[in-house]
Each structure stands twice: as C-alpha cells, then as structure tokens.
Design a protein around this motif. Structure first.
Motif, PDB file in Angstrom:
ATOM      1  N   LYS A   7       1.248   9.211  -0.531  1.00  0.00           N
ATOM      2  CA  LYS A   7       0.768   8.415   0.604  1.00  0.00           C
ATOM      3  C   LYS A   7       1.612   8.687   1.848  1.00  0.00           C
ATOM      4  N   LEU A   8       2.919   8.820   1.679  1.00  0.00           N
ATOM      5  CA  LEU A   8       3.792   9.117   2.811  1.00  0.00           C
ATOM      6  C   LEU A   8       3.410  10.463   3.415  1.00  0.00           C
ATOM      7  N   GLU A   9       3.166  11.446   2.569  1.00  0.00           N
ATOM      8  CA  GLU A   9       2.773  12.771   3.043  1.00  0.00           C
ATOM      9  C   GLU A   9       1.407  12.716   3.735  1.00  0.00           C
ATOM     10  N   ALA A  10       0.479  11.946   3.196  1.00  0.00           N
ATOM     11  CA  ALA A  10      -0.841  11.794   3.803  1.00  0.00           C
ATOM     12  C   ALA A  10      -0.729  11.117   5.170  1.00  0.00           C
ATOM     13  N   ILE A  11       0.139  10.117   5.283  1.00  0.00           N
ATOM     14  CA  ILE A  11       0.355   9.437   6.568  1.00  0.00           C
ATOM     15  C   ILE A  11       0.955  10.416   7.571  1.00  0.00           C
ATOM     16  N   ARG A  12       1.950  11.182   7.141  1.00  0.00           N
ATOM     17  CA  ARG A  12       2.604  12.157   8.013  1.00  0.00           C
ATOM     18  C   ARG A  12       1.595  13.167   8.560  1.00  0.00           C
ATOM     19  N   ILE A  13       0.752  13.691   7.689  1.00  0.00           N
ATOM     20  CA  ILE A  13      -0.242  14.686   8.101  1.00  0.00           C
ATOM     21  C   ILE A  13      -1.283  14.063   9.021  1.00  0.00           C
ATOM     22  N   ASP A  60      -2.513   3.623   3.452  1.00  0.00           N
ATOM     23  CA  ASP A  60      -1.750   2.761   2.544  1.00  0.00           C
ATOM     24  C   ASP A  60      -1.658   1.342   3.114  1.00  0.00           C
ATOM     25  N   PRO A  61      -2.620   0.493   2.760  1.00  0.00           N
ATOM     26  CA  PRO A  61      -2.616  -0.877   3.276  1.00  0.00           C
ATOM     27  C   PRO A  61      -1.367  -1.680   2.906  1.00  0.00           C
ATOM     28  N   LYS A  62      -0.615  -1.233   1.913  1.00  0.00           N
ATOM     29  CA  LYS A  62       0.594  -1.946   1.478  1.00  0.00           C
ATOM     30  C   LYS A  62       1.875  -1.344   2.059  1.00  0.00           C
TER      31      LYS A  62
END
Length: 86
Positions: A7-13, A60-62
């Motif tokens: 999720k962190l990687e998806a947010i970064r991208i 990532d809603p959380k």
C-alpha cells in the motif's frame, strides 16, 4: 512484501502520477512493535494536499496521516515566500 508495504508503494506511485509530486522515504521503527518500517514524507502546497489526501484514502483508508503546517520551504520545486516576523 507485506500488505502495508504494498500500500505504501502504491501510494508513492499514485502521488507521483496523479499529483506529480515527489516523496521522501524515511526509515523508521515502531515504538511499540519495534518493527522496521518506511514512512513517506511529502511536502506539498495546500492545493496539492487535497489531491494527495484523496489518493491516500483510495489506496489505504486506514493509513496513518500526520498533517503539519510549515512556515517556510526552501529547495527545488517550491517558490520562496518570505515570512514576516512580528
């Protein structure tokens, strides 16, 4: 790769693609769990913040998000507006 790391990687991208804003990855350790983790540090304008917030909530809603106002940012990608001190 764990779900949190994915999720962190998806947010970064997504932030790079949708907002065209770079991020900084910081190494951290959880104070309670003592587990190693990465933290995204993003310095942004007020306008971009709402786009970034939407991206994070969709991926990532959380997600744990800390928002802080800064009085000055120096460096590439930002315009300098001097702060008037009283």
């Amino acid at each position: 790769m764990s779900e949190t790391e994915e999720k962190l990687e998806a947010i970064r991208i997504a932030i790079g693609k949708e907002v065209n804003r770079g991020v900084t990855l910081l190494n951290a350790k959880g104070g309670f769990s003592r587990r190693e983790k990465e933290v995204l540090l993003i310095v942004t304008t007020d306008h971009e913040f709402f786009k970034i917030k939407k991206v994070v909530e969709e991926v990532d809603p959380k997600a744990f998000v800390l928002v802080n106002n800064v009085s000055e940012v120096l460096g590439s990608g930002f315009t300098f507006f001097p702060v008037e001190y009283l």
